[in-house]
Design a protein around this motif. Structure first.
Motif, PDB file in Angstrom:
ATOM      1  N   UNK A   1      29.929   5.352  58.292  1.00  0.00           N
ATOM      2  CA  UNK A   1      28.485   5.570  58.448  1.00  0.00           C
ATOM      3  C   UNK A   1      27.682   4.734  57.467  1.00  0.00           C
ATOM      4  N   UNK A   2      28.195   4.695  56.253  1.00  0.00           N
ATOM      5  CA  UNK A   2      27.512   3.942  55.207  1.00  0.00           C
ATOM      6  C   UNK A   2      27.445   2.449  55.562  1.00  0.00           C
ATOM      7  N   UNK A   3      28.590   1.911  55.980  1.00  0.00           N
ATOM      8  CA  UNK A   3      28.646   0.484  56.321  1.00  0.00           C
ATOM      9  C   UNK A   3      27.718   0.184  57.491  1.00  0.00           C
TER      10      UNK A   3
ATOM     11  N   UNK B   1      22.854  -2.351  59.729  1.00  0.00           N
ATOM     12  CA  UNK B   1      21.606  -2.428  60.492  1.00  0.00           C
ATOM     13  C   UNK B   1      20.406  -2.671  59.590  1.00  0.00           C
ATOM     14  N   UNK B   2      20.494  -2.204  58.342  1.00  0.00           N
ATOM     15  CA  UNK B   2      19.418  -2.523  57.406  1.00  0.00           C
ATOM     16  C   UNK B   2      19.342  -4.052  57.254  1.00  0.00           C
ATOM     17  N   UNK B   3      20.520  -4.650  57.159  1.00  0.00           N
ATOM     18  CA  UNK B   3      20.586  -6.106  57.036  1.00  0.00           C
ATOM     19  C   UNK B   3      20.021  -6.787  58.287  1.00  0.00           C
ATOM     20  N   UNK B   4      20.461  -6.311  59.446  1.00  0.00           N
ATOM     21  CA  UNK B   4      20.001  -6.932  60.695  1.00  0.00           C
ATOM     22  C   UNK B   4      18.488  -6.801  60.862  1.00  0.00           C
TER      23      UNK B   4
ATOM     24  N   UNK C   1      24.188   1.700  67.406  1.00  0.00           N
ATOM     25  CA  UNK C   1      24.801   2.156  66.157  1.00  0.00           C
ATOM     26  C   UNK C   1      26.075   2.939  66.447  1.00  0.00           C
ATOM     27  N   UNK C   2      25.985   3.822  67.427  1.00  0.00           N
ATOM     28  CA  UNK C   2      27.162   4.615  67.797  1.00  0.00           C
ATOM     29  C   UNK C   2      28.281   3.699  68.293  1.00  0.00           C
ATOM     30  N   UNK C   3      27.890   2.712  69.122  1.00  0.00           N
ATOM     31  CA  UNK C   3      28.888   1.787  69.661  1.00  0.00           C
ATOM     32  C   UNK C   3      29.504   0.963  68.529  1.00  0.00           C
ATOM     33  N   UNK C   4      28.648   0.572  67.593  1.00  0.00           N
ATOM     34  CA  UNK C   4      29.088  -0.253  66.471  1.00  0.00           C
ATOM     35  C   UNK C   4      30.085   0.512  65.591  1.00  0.00           C
ATOM     36  N   UNK C   5      29.821   1.810  65.442  1.00  0.00           N
ATOM     37  CA  UNK C   5      30.696   2.648  64.619  1.00  0.00           C
ATOM     38  C   UNK C   5      32.086   2.686  65.252  1.00  0.00           C
ATOM     39  N   UNK C   6      32.073   2.829  66.572  1.00  0.00           N
ATOM     40  CA  UNK C   6      33.331   2.869  67.316  1.00  0.00           C
ATOM     41  C   UNK C   6      34.075   1.531  67.163  1.00  0.00           C
ATOM     42  N   UNK C   7      33.294   0.459  67.271  1.00  0.00           N
ATOM     43  CA  UNK C   7      33.845  -0.897  67.162  1.00  0.00           C
ATOM     44  C   UNK C   7      34.482  -1.079  65.785  1.00  0.00           C
TER      45      UNK C   7
ATOM     46  N   UNK D   1      32.939  -4.471  53.685  1.00  0.00           N
ATOM     47  CA  UNK D   1      34.237  -3.801  53.637  1.00  0.00           C
ATOM     48  C   UNK D   1      34.986  -4.212  52.369  1.00  0.00           C
ATOM     49  N   UNK D   2      34.925  -5.512  52.058  1.00  0.00           N
ATOM     50  CA  UNK D   2      35.649  -6.003  50.877  1.00  0.00           C
ATOM     51  C   UNK D   2      35.189  -5.260  49.609  1.00  0.00           C
ATOM     52  N   UNK D   3      33.872  -5.080  49.515  1.00  0.00           N
ATOM     53  CA  UNK D   3      33.346  -4.393  48.330  1.00  0.00           C
ATOM     54  C   UNK D   3      33.953  -2.998  48.210  1.00  0.00           C
ATOM     55  N   UNK D   4      33.987  -2.304  49.333  1.00  0.00           N
ATOM     56  CA  UNK D   4      34.489  -0.922  49.293  1.00  0.00           C
ATOM     57  C   UNK D   4      35.997  -0.876  49.057  1.00  0.00           C
ATOM     58  N   UNK D   5      36.693  -1.838  49.611  1.00  0.00           N
ATOM     59  CA  UNK D   5      38.142  -1.867  49.383  1.00  0.00           C
ATOM     60  C   UNK D   5      38.422  -2.104  47.895  1.00  0.00           C
ATOM     61  N   UNK D   6      37.653  -3.013  47.316  1.00  0.00           N
ATOM     62  CA  UNK D   6      37.851  -3.284  45.887  1.00  0.00           C
ATOM     63  C   UNK D   6      37.622  -2.045  45.051  1.00  0.00           C
ATOM     64  N   UNK D   7      36.568  -1.290  45.409  1.00  0.00           N
ATOM     65  CA  UNK D   7      36.287  -0.045  44.676  1.00  0.00           C
ATOM     66  C   UNK D   7      37.442   0.933  44.814  1.00  0.00           C
ATOM     67  N   UNK D   8      37.899   1.087  46.069  1.00  0.00           N
ATOM     68  CA  UNK D   8      38.922   2.098  46.328  1.00  0.00           C
ATOM     69  C   UNK D   8      40.270   1.717  45.717  1.00  0.00           C
ATOM     70  N   UNK D   9      40.505   0.394  45.579  1.00  0.00           N
ATOM     71  CA  UNK D   9      41.810  -0.034  45.057  1.00  0.00           C
ATOM     72  C   UNK D   9      41.703  -0.519  43.604  1.00  0.00           C
ATOM     73  N   UNK D  10      40.745   0.005  42.887  1.00  0.00           N
ATOM     74  CA  UNK D  10      40.542  -0.385  41.483  1.00  0.00           C
ATOM     75  C   UNK D  10      41.844  -0.390  40.690  1.00  0.00           C
TER      76      UNK D  10
END
Lengths: 124, 325
Positions: B53-55, B60-63, B83-89, B134-143
């Motif tokens: 949801x966050x991503x 969409x804020x970016x778009x 947005x719903x379709x994008x989440x699924x994607x 995604x990369x940012x969040x992966x980096x956070x999660x895999x600190x």
């Protein structure tokens, strides 16, 4: 099935059937060349309206028939070649060089009449 | 709703692009997309669920921050739906299943983007934003396990490139289809067969002639010969820009085929340039009746058919439309 040969005035008319075999065609050739002399015919019409395919054997046989008929003093006209048949013949490189062609029986008869008249004038 | 139509377009597209199971496997092999990549992506799946949801909101804020992308989301209802379709994607990227159904789903997205005329650059740019988020969040999660970040990210890149390849091909396929349809329309428009007199047809050729058009032309002409019981056809090539040996051979074939049906073809409109070219490249049109201009062609055809045209003497006055009343 043998191809029937009809006599119409000075002309012979043969309608080739869809189910004609190579053998029938060869037989037709002999028969026509014979009858041209027998009936003193001036022209031959071969009607191929119902043929939806003309292979190299058929094309060659009909061309040879026409040449032999000419040696016997008559003209041959092939009538009723369908658009698809004409197209595929050309693509296969099959030509009926030296043989008259016409759209249908009516045109074919007119073409023969023209030939006969020209020959008459030429005093052959 | 529009779903059945979507799936039939995508199915046709799968066939058009020849996306068989083997082809999909080949593409994966080329991307070096192996089972361990699938495992890593599955591992990412949990994280993706968490951050989806966050991503999407960031995305969409970016778009919506750019004019060129904002114009696609003017309707709030549309925005909510995409947005719903994008989440699924997004979630499907890391679900770990990359089979025919996955490819079909990706094509469907491509078709939708093409239909709204989304520029390819925007599509690729948006995908870049995704990857960064995604990369940012992966980096956070895999600190605490930084060594695992790069392999994870590389696996993600592979599936993203698979996606992009499919989406861009969808664009191309749709464009190509449009071009093909237009070419067909032009071809049909440009080959009229006109009855000029009884048993005389005029075939004015305009534009370049390729093998396919020549074939279609000949077929059309032969049918017209039968339909109009034509004895003579004037084929005017004034409007054909280039006559090479291939085109000349098409003319010869047409002439021969017409002759088999008892019709004579006269080719008119051989300009001086065309005549020179044909002689230079050594094309023998000896068996074709050719004349220089359309007027010559029609006159020759009339002679063959036995028509004579007489000029009235003195010439008839042509009344002006208003004076004629």
């Amino acid at each position: 099935m043998r191809v029937p040969i009809l006599r119409q005035g000075p002309y012979l008319i043969a309608s080739i059937q869809a189910a004609v075999t190579d053998e029938d065609l060869l037989h037709l050739g002999q028969e026509v060349v014979e009858r041209v002399g027998q009936y003193r015919s001036r022209g031959v019409i071969l009607d191929v309206t119902v043929l939806d395919v003309m292979d190299s054997f058929a094309a060659r046989t009909l061309r040879d028939l026409a040449r032999a008929v000419r040696l016997r003093g008559a003209e041959t006209v092939i009538v009723g070649i369908q658009p698809e048949v004409a197209f595929s013949m050309v693509r296969l490189g099959l030509s009926l060089e030296g043989v008259g062609t016409a759209l249908d029986l009516e045109d074919g008869l007119a073409l023969l009449d023209q030939h006969v008249r020209r020959r008459g004038k030429g005093g052959r | 709703m529009g779903e059945p139509r979507h799936s039939s377009t995508t199915l046709a597209l799968m066939q058009e692009l020849a996306l068989t199971e083997e082809e999909i496997a080949r593409r994966k092999a080329f991307l070096e997309f192996h089972d361990e990549d699938v495992q890593r992506l599955q591992e990412l799946g949990g994280l993706a669920q968490q951050y989806a949801d966050e991503v999407i909101e960031d995305f969409y804020r970016h778009l919506l921050a750019f004019d060129e992308s904002r114009r696609f989301f003017t309707d709030p209802a549309v925005l909510a739906r995409v947005k719903a379709a994008q989440r699924d994607y997004f979630l499907r990227l890391t679900r770990g299943v990359y089979d025919g159904a996955y490819v079909e789903d990706r094509l469907r997205i491509g078709v939708a983007h093409e239909r709204i005329n989304l520029p390819v650059a925007l599509y690729v740019g948006a995908y870049g934003f995704y990857l960064r988020a995604v990369l940012r969040r992966v980096q956070e999660a895999y600190q605490h396990r930084p060594a695992e970040v790069l392999p994870l990210f590389v696996s993600l890149l592979k599936v993203v490139f698979l996606d992009m390849g499919l989406a861009i091909e969808t664009y191309l396929a749709q464009r190509e289809r449009t071009i093909r349809l237009q070419q067909e329309a032009i071809r049909e428009l440009s080959t009229p067969v006109l009855p000029l007199r009884e048993r005389l047809l005029l075939l004015p050729l305009i534009g370049a002639i390729d093998a396919q058009r020549a074939q279609q032309l000949t077929a059309q002409l032969l049918h017209s010969i039968r339909a109009y019981r034509a004895k003579v056809v004037v084929m005017d090539i004034t409007g054909v820009p280039a006559v090479d040996s291939a085109v000349a051979n098409h003319f010869i074939q047409t002439v021969q085929a017409a002759r088999l049906m008892g019709a004579t073809v006269i080719v008119s409109g051989l300009s001086p340039e065309v005549a020179h070219t044909l002689v230079r490249i050594g094309v023998d049109l000896g068996m074709v009746h050719t004349v220089g201009t359309l007027q010559d062609g029609i006159e020759a055809a009339e002679r063959l058919l036995g028509y004579t045209v007489q000029k009235l003497e003195p010439p008839m006055l042509v009344p002006h439309p208003e004076e004629g009343q």
